[in-house]
Design an enzyme around this catalytic site. Structure first.
Site, short mmCIF file in Angstrom:
data_model
loop_
_atom_site.label_atom_id
_atom_site.label_comp_id
_atom_site.label_asym_id
_atom_site.label_seq_id
_atom_site.Cartn_x
_atom_site.Cartn_y
_atom_site.Cartn_z
N GLY A 133 0.82 -1.20 0.00
CA GLY A 133 0.00 0.00 0.00
C GLY A 133 0.86 1.26 0.00
N THR A 134 1.98 1.19 0.69
CA THR A 134 2.88 2.34 0.75
C THR A 134 3.43 2.68 -0.63
OG1 THR A 134 3.43 1.81 3.04
CG2 THR A 134 5.01 3.19 1.82
N GLN A 172 -8.07 0.69 3.50
CA GLN A 172 -8.94 0.23 4.60
C GLN A 172 -10.37 -0.09 4.16
OE1 GLN A 172 -8.24 -0.77 7.53
NE2 GLN A 172 -6.18 0.00 7.79
N SER A 223 -4.26 -2.76 -0.70
CA SER A 223 -3.14 -3.59 -0.28
C SER A 223 -3.61 -4.98 0.17
CB SER A 223 -2.42 -2.89 0.88
OG SER A 223 -1.38 -3.68 1.39
N HIS A 254 -2.44 -7.24 2.57
CA HIS A 254 -2.46 -7.76 3.94
C HIS A 254 -3.53 -7.14 4.82
CE1 HIS A 254 -0.18 -4.68 6.44
NE2 HIS A 254 0.02 -4.21 5.23
N THR A 270 10.59 -7.75 -11.54
CA THR A 270 9.97 -9.07 -11.67
C THR A 270 8.81 -9.18 -10.67
OG1 THR A 270 12.05 -10.02 -12.38
CG2 THR A 270 10.38 -11.56 -11.55
N CYS A 280 4.14 7.64 23.81
CA CYS A 280 4.82 8.38 24.86
C CYS A 280 6.30 8.40 24.51
CB CYS A 280 4.59 7.70 26.21
SG CYS A 280 5.24 8.68 27.56
C1 LIG Z 1 -1.86 -0.06 5.92
C2 LIG Z 1 -2.19 1.18 5.17
C3 LIG Z 1 -1.34 1.67 4.15
C4 LIG Z 1 0.00 1.04 3.84
O1 LIG Z 1 -0.13 -0.23 3.28
P1 LIG Z 1 1.09 -1.29 3.40
O2 LIG Z 1 0.67 -2.40 2.48
O3 LIG Z 1 1.14 -1.71 4.84
O4 LIG Z 1 2.33 -0.60 2.95
C5 LIG Z 1 -1.72 2.79 3.46
N1 LIG Z 1 -2.89 3.42 3.74
C6 LIG Z 1 -3.73 2.98 4.70
C7 LIG Z 1 -5.01 3.70 4.92
C8 LIG Z 1 -3.41 1.86 5.44
O5 LIG Z 1 -4.24 1.44 6.39
#
Ligand SMILES: *Cc1c(COP(=O)(O)O)cnc(C)c1O
Length: 385
Positions: free
Chosen positions: A72-73, A178, A198, A200, A236, A324
């Site tokens: 996702g990043t 999300q 994403s 996971h 790849t 914290c």
């Molecule tokens: C988890 C998340 C990401 C990043 O996805 P990854 O696959 O963990 O790099 C980006 N945006 C939102 C809203 C997420 O919850």
């Protein structure tokens, strides 16, 4: 103590057994490089193609519009940088509550000379579409607003923002990490041009994700090399991961509606139970426009991390909304943007439910939270923070 209750599905999810089964052959028998033209390569290519078709069918788009990435990043980086670089210079609009993958990418673009407007949110974490409209300038080149916030679960009014983007001819990127597979997503009705999601977060594997790019949207690649992904993303392909992502999306398509209903009921059971049992606790995020499985609480005058660690001792996994650091309490950027006062923000705890969550899990968590918070408040009297 053998009970384990995982309430951190917004951080990651366990891979669905059907997804694992689909991936397994691609770690062993089907190992070819999808770019190779021999049978070994073609078999791997078929797996990637099938995954692309599954994702495209779910989104009701063309398979050619899907680009697989490493997470996702990367999808968020690619979307924001790719839209910006295709235009060379100008102004972008995003919100103050985006994931860091979007926020820090925007900050990096600012360092390169782009201008960025960070639109605020209300006390529920919601963006006002009129604020987006007001932020538009003649040189605005892209808008990036997330569909749902991972911390507080608020679902943004994407359709209204999409209409504004359309009226001005500005491409709209939506981080749907999300929401894809959790709540309905209508790309045309929403007026989206680029969408991140994403694996996971939806019971698929880690380190694999995708970007949907509406045909005709001007984007440039940010990773260069071979001819992969129609020259939009070199490297790849992560074949087992992509196969898993495709299967995960297919499983979501089948299960999401029934599951959303079940998880929403459990979420409300948790909210009602915690709010009834624990004094001085509030729900954060929007009261109704929220993710089915997300319940974020503000527990006044208690430290988030103490609650997370206390629940961890009971076998419960939740996440903290404030950190914290060096004796200072730092609420997340989302809570700061929502204007949550520090005495409440310091005790922000997120519970995110999923497909394996049961009513017994929820009742156990409610049982554990009440005495824990009581004990923590006794140890740290009001005002001591
Ligand atoms: C988890 C998340 C990401 C990043 O996805 P990854 O696959 O963990 O790099 C980006 N945006 C939102 C809203 C997420 O919850």
């Amino acid at each position: 103590m053998s009970r384990h209750v995982y309430l951190d599905h917004n951080a990651s999810t366990p891979i669905h057994p059907e997804v694992v089964a689909e991936m397994l052959p691609y770690f062993s028998e089907i190992f070819g490089n999808p770019s190779s033209i021999h049978a070994f390569g073609r078999e791997a290519r078929d797996g990637v193609d099938r995954a692309r078709e599954r994702v495209a069918r779910f989104l009701r788009v063309s398979p050619q519009e899907i680009v697989f990435t490493s997470g996702g990043t990367e999808s968020d980086n690619f979307a924001v940088k790719g839209l910006a670089a295709a235009r060379g210079k100008g102004h972008l609009i995003t919100s103050k509550v985006e994931h860091h993958a979007v926020l820090r990418t925007c900050q990096a673009l600012e360092a390169q000379g782009f201008d960025v407007a960070y639109v605020g949110v209300d006390e529920h974490g919601m963006v006002n579409p009129d604020d987006v409209r007001r932020a538009i300038r003649p040189d605005t080149i892209a808008i990036s607003i997330m569909h749902a916030n991972s911390e507080v679960g608020t679902i943004q009014p994407i359709a209204a923002i999409g209409r504004i983007a359309r009226e001005h001819g500005i491409p709209l990127h939506v981080d749907a990490v999300q929401t894809l597979g959790k709540v309905p997503l209508d790309l045309d009705a929403f007026g989206v041009d680029v969408l991140s999601f994403s694996g996971h977060k939806i019971y698929g594997p880690k380190g694999v994700a995708a970007l949907w790019i509406r045909k005709g949207t001007r984007m440039v690649a940010i990773q260069h090399g071979g001819e992969h992904e129609r020259r939009r993303r070199a490297g790849t392909e992560n074949v087992p991961g992509i196969v898993g992502l495709g299967k995960a999306v297919e499983v979501r398509a089948r299960d999401m509606h029934a599951e959303a209903e079940r998880v929403t009921a459990l979420r409300d059971r948790l909210i009602d139970g915690v709010c009834a049992r624990v004094p001085e606790v509030r729900l954060s995020g929007h009261p109704t426009q929220r993710l089915p499985g997300t319940a974020s609480f503000l527990v006044r005058h208690v430290e988030s991390e103490s609650i997370v660690l206390g629940l961890d001792l009971k076998g419960i996994g939740v996440s903290a909304g404030s950190a914290c650091t060096a004796g200072n309490i730092e609420p997340s950027h989302v809570l700061v943007a929502m204007g949550v006062p520090l005495d409440w923000a310091m005790g922000a705890v997120r519970c995110s439910l999923g497909r394996s969550t049961t009513a017994e899990d929820i009742d156990y968590v409610i049982e554990c939270v009440e005495p824990l918070v009581r004990k923590l408040r006794q140890a740290m009297p009001v005002g001591a923070a």
